[in-house]
Write a protein that holds these residues in place. Structure first.
Motif, PDB file in Angstrom:
ATOM      1  N   SER A 175      -4.926  -2.846 -19.218  1.00  0.00           N
ATOM      2  CA  SER A 175      -5.716  -1.729 -19.197  1.00  0.00           C
ATOM      3  C   SER A 175      -6.705  -1.692 -18.022  1.00  0.00           C
ATOM      4  O   SER A 175      -7.701  -2.643 -17.994  1.00  0.00           O
ATOM      5  CB  SER A 175      -6.169  -0.640 -20.119  1.00  0.00           C
ATOM      6  OG  SER A 175      -7.242  -1.708 -20.426  1.00  0.00           O
ATOM      7  N   GLY A 228     -17.346  -9.084 -11.387  1.00  0.00           N
ATOM      8  CA  GLY A 228     -15.535  -8.542 -11.586  1.00  0.00           C
ATOM      9  C   GLY A 228     -15.421  -7.946 -10.573  1.00  0.00           C
ATOM     10  O   GLY A 228     -14.532  -7.342 -10.894  1.00  0.00           O
ATOM     11  N   GLY A 240     -16.407  -7.075 -20.245  1.00  0.00           N
ATOM     12  CA  GLY A 240     -14.905  -8.488 -19.894  1.00  0.00           C
ATOM     13  C   GLY A 240     -15.277  -8.836 -21.441  1.00  0.00           C
ATOM     14  O   GLY A 240     -16.969  -8.903 -22.258  1.00  0.00           O
ATOM     15  N   GLU A 251     -18.917 -11.122  -7.512  1.00  0.00           N
ATOM     16  CA  GLU A 251     -17.903 -11.888  -7.562  1.00  0.00           C
ATOM     17  C   GLU A 251     -18.299 -13.656  -7.377  1.00  0.00           C
ATOM     18  O   GLU A 251     -19.861 -13.810  -7.014  1.00  0.00           O
ATOM     19  CB  GLU A 251     -17.043 -11.162  -6.369  1.00  0.00           C
ATOM     20  CG  GLU A 251     -15.864 -11.302  -7.168  1.00  0.00           C
ATOM     21  CD  GLU A 251     -15.114 -11.273  -8.243  1.00  0.00           C
ATOM     22  OE1 GLU A 251     -15.318 -11.991  -8.257  1.00  0.00           O
ATOM     23  OE2 GLU A 251     -14.421 -10.738  -8.479  1.00  0.00           O
ATOM     24  N   ALA A 277     -14.951 -11.576 -15.777  1.00  0.00           N
ATOM     25  CA  ALA A 277     -15.524 -12.492 -17.333  1.00  0.00           C
ATOM     26  C   ALA A 277     -13.895 -13.630 -17.717  1.00  0.00           C
ATOM     27  O   ALA A 277     -12.586 -13.708 -16.507  1.00  0.00           O
ATOM     28  CB  ALA A 277     -14.369 -10.961 -18.582  1.00  0.00           C
ATOM     29  N   GLN A 322      -9.049  -5.657 -11.379  1.00  0.00           N
ATOM     30  CA  GLN A 322      -8.149  -4.724 -11.483  1.00  0.00           C
ATOM     31  C   GLN A 322      -9.471  -3.850 -11.898  1.00  0.00           C
ATOM     32  O   GLN A 322      -9.187  -2.349 -10.486  1.00  0.00           O
ATOM     33  CB  GLN A 322      -6.681  -4.888 -11.686  1.00  0.00           C
ATOM     34  CG  GLN A 322      -6.869  -5.493 -13.372  1.00  0.00           C
ATOM     35  CD  GLN A 322      -5.665  -5.063 -13.862  1.00  0.00           C
ATOM     36  OE1 GLN A 322      -4.585  -4.371 -14.047  1.00  0.00           O
ATOM     37  NE2 GLN A 322      -5.529  -5.689 -15.499  1.00  0.00           N
ATOM     38  N   LEU A 360     -13.232   3.186 -24.599  1.00  0.00           N
ATOM     39  CA  LEU A 360     -11.888   2.994 -24.661  1.00  0.00           C
ATOM     40  C   LEU A 360     -10.791   3.429 -26.065  1.00  0.00           C
ATOM     41  O   LEU A 360     -10.191   4.714 -26.428  1.00  0.00           O
ATOM     42  CB  LEU A 360     -11.372   1.817 -23.984  1.00  0.00           C
ATOM     43  CG  LEU A 360      -9.891   1.636 -23.544  1.00  0.00           C
ATOM     44  CD1 LEU A 360      -9.488   3.047 -22.935  1.00  0.00           C
ATOM     45  CD2 LEU A 360      -9.730   0.124 -22.669  1.00  0.00           C
TER      46      LEU A 360
HETATM   47  P1  NAD Z   1      -9.225  -9.859 -13.195  1.00  0.00           P
HETATM   48  O1  NAD Z   1      -9.045 -10.789 -13.280  1.00  0.00           O
HETATM   49  O2  NAD Z   1      -8.702  -8.205 -12.404  1.00  0.00           O
HETATM   50  O3  NAD Z   1     -11.329  -9.456 -12.470  1.00  0.00           O
HETATM   51  C1  NAD Z   1     -11.895 -10.158 -12.943  1.00  0.00           C
HETATM   52  C2  NAD Z   1     -12.881 -10.356 -12.095  1.00  0.00           C
HETATM   53  O4  NAD Z   1     -13.759 -10.878 -12.341  1.00  0.00           O
HETATM   54  C3  NAD Z   1     -12.170 -11.396 -10.696  1.00  0.00           C
HETATM   55  O5  NAD Z   1     -12.072 -10.568  -9.938  1.00  0.00           O
HETATM   56  C4  NAD Z   1     -12.425 -12.267 -11.018  1.00  0.00           C
HETATM   57  O6  NAD Z   1     -12.818 -13.163  -9.665  1.00  0.00           O
HETATM   58  C5  NAD Z   1     -14.363 -12.079 -11.464  1.00  0.00           C
HETATM   59  N1  NAD Z   1     -14.967 -12.866 -12.596  1.00  0.00           N
HETATM   60  C6  NAD Z   1     -15.269 -13.667 -13.038  1.00  0.00           C
HETATM   61  N2  NAD Z   1     -15.956 -14.342 -13.338  1.00  0.00           N
HETATM   62  C7  NAD Z   1     -17.237 -14.172 -12.922  1.00  0.00           C
HETATM   63  C8  NAD Z   1     -18.377 -14.271 -12.637  1.00  0.00           C
HETATM   64  N3  NAD Z   1     -19.108 -15.257 -13.453  1.00  0.00           N
HETATM   65  N4  NAD Z   1     -18.991 -13.737 -12.001  1.00  0.00           N
HETATM   66  C9  NAD Z   1     -18.963 -12.454 -10.918  1.00  0.00           C
HETATM   67  N5  NAD Z   1     -17.333 -12.170 -10.953  1.00  0.00           N
HETATM   68  C10 NAD Z   1     -16.400 -12.800 -11.696  1.00  0.00           C
HETATM   69  O7  NAD Z   1      -9.895  -8.437 -15.125  1.00  0.00           O
HETATM   70  P2  NAD Z   1      -9.911  -7.341 -15.310  1.00  0.00           P
HETATM   71  O8  NAD Z   1      -7.994  -6.432 -15.519  1.00  0.00           O
HETATM   72  O9  NAD Z   1     -10.564  -6.934 -14.070  1.00  0.00           O
HETATM   73  O10 NAD Z   1     -10.275  -7.448 -16.585  1.00  0.00           O
HETATM   74  C11 NAD Z   1     -12.489  -7.509 -16.497  1.00  0.00           C
HETATM   75  C12 NAD Z   1     -12.765  -7.997 -18.500  1.00  0.00           C
HETATM   76  O11 NAD Z   1     -12.302  -6.867 -18.683  1.00  0.00           O
HETATM   77  C13 NAD Z   1     -11.173  -8.576 -18.666  1.00  0.00           C
HETATM   78  O12 NAD Z   1     -11.919  -9.665 -19.867  1.00  0.00           O
HETATM   79  C14 NAD Z   1     -10.719  -8.345 -20.064  1.00  0.00           C
HETATM   80  O13 NAD Z   1     -10.188  -8.655 -20.841  1.00  0.00           O
HETATM   81  C15 NAD Z   1     -12.006  -6.799 -20.140  1.00  0.00           C
HETATM   82  N6  NAD Z   1     -11.660  -5.369 -20.495  1.00  0.00           N
HETATM   83  C16 NAD Z   1     -12.220  -5.061 -21.355  1.00  0.00           C
HETATM   84  C17 NAD Z   1     -11.474  -3.624 -22.363  1.00  0.00           C
HETATM   85  C18 NAD Z   1     -12.918  -3.211 -22.902  1.00  0.00           C
HETATM   86  O14 NAD Z   1     -12.072  -1.919 -23.673  1.00  0.00           O
HETATM   87  N7  NAD Z   1     -13.943  -3.578 -23.240  1.00  0.00           N
HETATM   88  C19 NAD Z   1     -10.931  -3.092 -21.624  1.00  0.00           C
HETATM   89  C20 NAD Z   1      -9.879  -3.735 -21.140  1.00  0.00           C
HETATM   90  C21 NAD Z   1     -10.519  -4.948 -19.812  1.00  0.00           C
END
Ligand code: NAD
Ligand code: LMR
Length: 329
Positions: free
Chosen positions: A239, A12, A131, A43, A90, A16, A159
């Motif tokens: 976040s 990913g 994720g 990615e 994810a 962000q 976090l």
């Molecule tokens: P985002 O949508 O900005 O980025 C996710 C990226 O993952 C995208 O670029 C997408 O193309 C890529 N992706 C999707 N499937 C993939 C795969 N099979 N292999 C590789 N890349 C893949 O999301 P984000 O804001 O960066 O958040 C990512 C994850 O983190 C989300 O699931 C979010 O809910 C989670 N998150 C977890 C916590 C925590 O505390 N555990 C905190 C914040 C966010």
């Protein structure tokens, strides 16, 4: 530079969190200021171009520790020789999606990634799943990697831990650095339980300093547990910088150790401690040393805590049963 570079894989990478994470890994915050790193950005095909843009920016920083960047959409390449894997990418929940659909969609990501880690990662691989749903995604990946020691698969609750520290500091006027031995128990979800009964604020028991169970139940716990949703509401996106920061903290602590007299929170496979069924990936108080972690034992769990830990663990058990029914573990 004489040290062998550490291979760090980030999935990913074009998202962000990825954008907030990669520059800090490359500048030495993940592993240490003297540890060279090689980055692998994994990615999906649609994300490759943006990942290339990020890699150009990484180049432009001329980080002395960064020994190479590889971008791929093939997990077998992405995890080849990986020493540290940050599973960030994810499938987010979209409108009309049921929880089962979300678990199934993520199974399609974390199962093949777990298998690729099993087949290609380095022997000392350490995995952090960010994720969501992080704990259960970690369980799926772990189940697909039978040759990797189960304890190498962890899920991020750092976090939540940091959020709890900050709320407690605000309430008491203490410095964050004065607060020790706080614990997040359970799932990285709204059922998580931030526990201050064993925490210390400048050496004094935090629950005694606060002495306000109503604030704990009605303010502190829901504020910490629902902080992710509050940020989505305020920012229009989940976040990112704080999540990346927590991922850095999680791995840094795992690799470099907790300080004497303190512990941290990590989502890890339960060994049955504190009545959490063995195998569930649940958050516990842990100390770390020499790249390994141990659950802090012997804590007295009062009734207030017991009910909340049990509720979050129950949710984890239901998620596990759902992914089991889908054939994902
Ligand atoms: P985002 O949508 O900005 O980025 C996710 C990226 O993952 C995208 O670029 C997408 O193309 C890529 N992706 C999707 N499937 C993939 C795969 N099979 N292999 C590789 N890349 C893949 O999301 P984000 O804001 O960066 O958040 C990512 C994850 O983190 C989300 O699931 C979010 O809910 C989670 N998150 C977890 C916590 C925590 O505390 N555990 C905190 C914040 C966010
Ligand atoms: C968070 O805690 O900020 C995220 O897990 C929220 C989310 O659903 O992405």
């Amino acid at each position: 530079m004489t040290r062998t570079p550490v291979n760090v894989t980030v999935t990913g990478a074009a998202g962000q969190i990825g954008y907030a994470l990669l520059f800090r890994i490359a500048s030495g915050h993940l592993l240490g200021a003297d540890v060279p790193v090689r980055l692998r950005l994994l990615e999906i095909p649609q994300g490759l171009k943006a990942a290339e843009g990020t890699a150009m920016e990484l180049d432009d920083c001329a980080f002395p520790l960064l020994q190479g960047i590889e971008i791929t959409d093939d997990p077998n390449v992405g995890f080849d020789g990986a020493n540290v894997a940050l599973l960030v990418g994810a499938r987010p929940r979209t409108k009309g999606m049921e929880r089962g659909d979300l678990l199934e969609a993520n199974g399609g990501i974390f199962k093949p990634q777990g298998k690729a880690i099993n087949d290609h990662a380095a022997d000392d691989i350490k995995v952090l799943v960010v994720g969501n749903p992080a704990n259960t995604n970690a369980l799926i990946a772990q189940a697909a990697a039978p040759d990797v020691p189960a304890e190498r698969f962890t899920a991020m609750t750092r976090l939540d831990h940091n959020r709890a520290l900050s709320q407690l500091a605000k309430k008491t006027g203490a410095q964050v650095s004065d607060i020790k031995k706080l614990t997040i128990w359970g799932n990285h979800s709204a059922t998580q339980y931030p526990d201050i009964f064993h925490a210390e604020i400048a050496g004094k028991n935090a629950a005694e300093v606060i002495a306000d169970e109503q604030w704990l139940a009605d303010d502190f716990i829901p504020t910490v547990a629902k902080r992710g949703a509050a940020i989505i509401e305020a920012r229009g996106a989940s976040s990112a910088a704080s999540a990346a920061n927590a991922a850095i903290d999680h791995v840094h602590t795992w690799v470099n150790g907790t300080a004497e007299g303190n512990w941290t929170s990590m989502g890890i496979p339960s060994d049955g401690s504190y009545g959490v069924p063995e195998g569930l990936i649940s958050s516990f108080p842990v100390t770390t040393k020499n790249g390994t972690y141990e659950i802090v034992q012997g804590l007295d769990i009062n009734e207030f805590s017991r009910a909340r830990i049990d509720a979050s663990v129950q949710e984890l058990a239901e998620e596990r049963d759902a992914v089991r029914a889908l054939g994902l573990i």
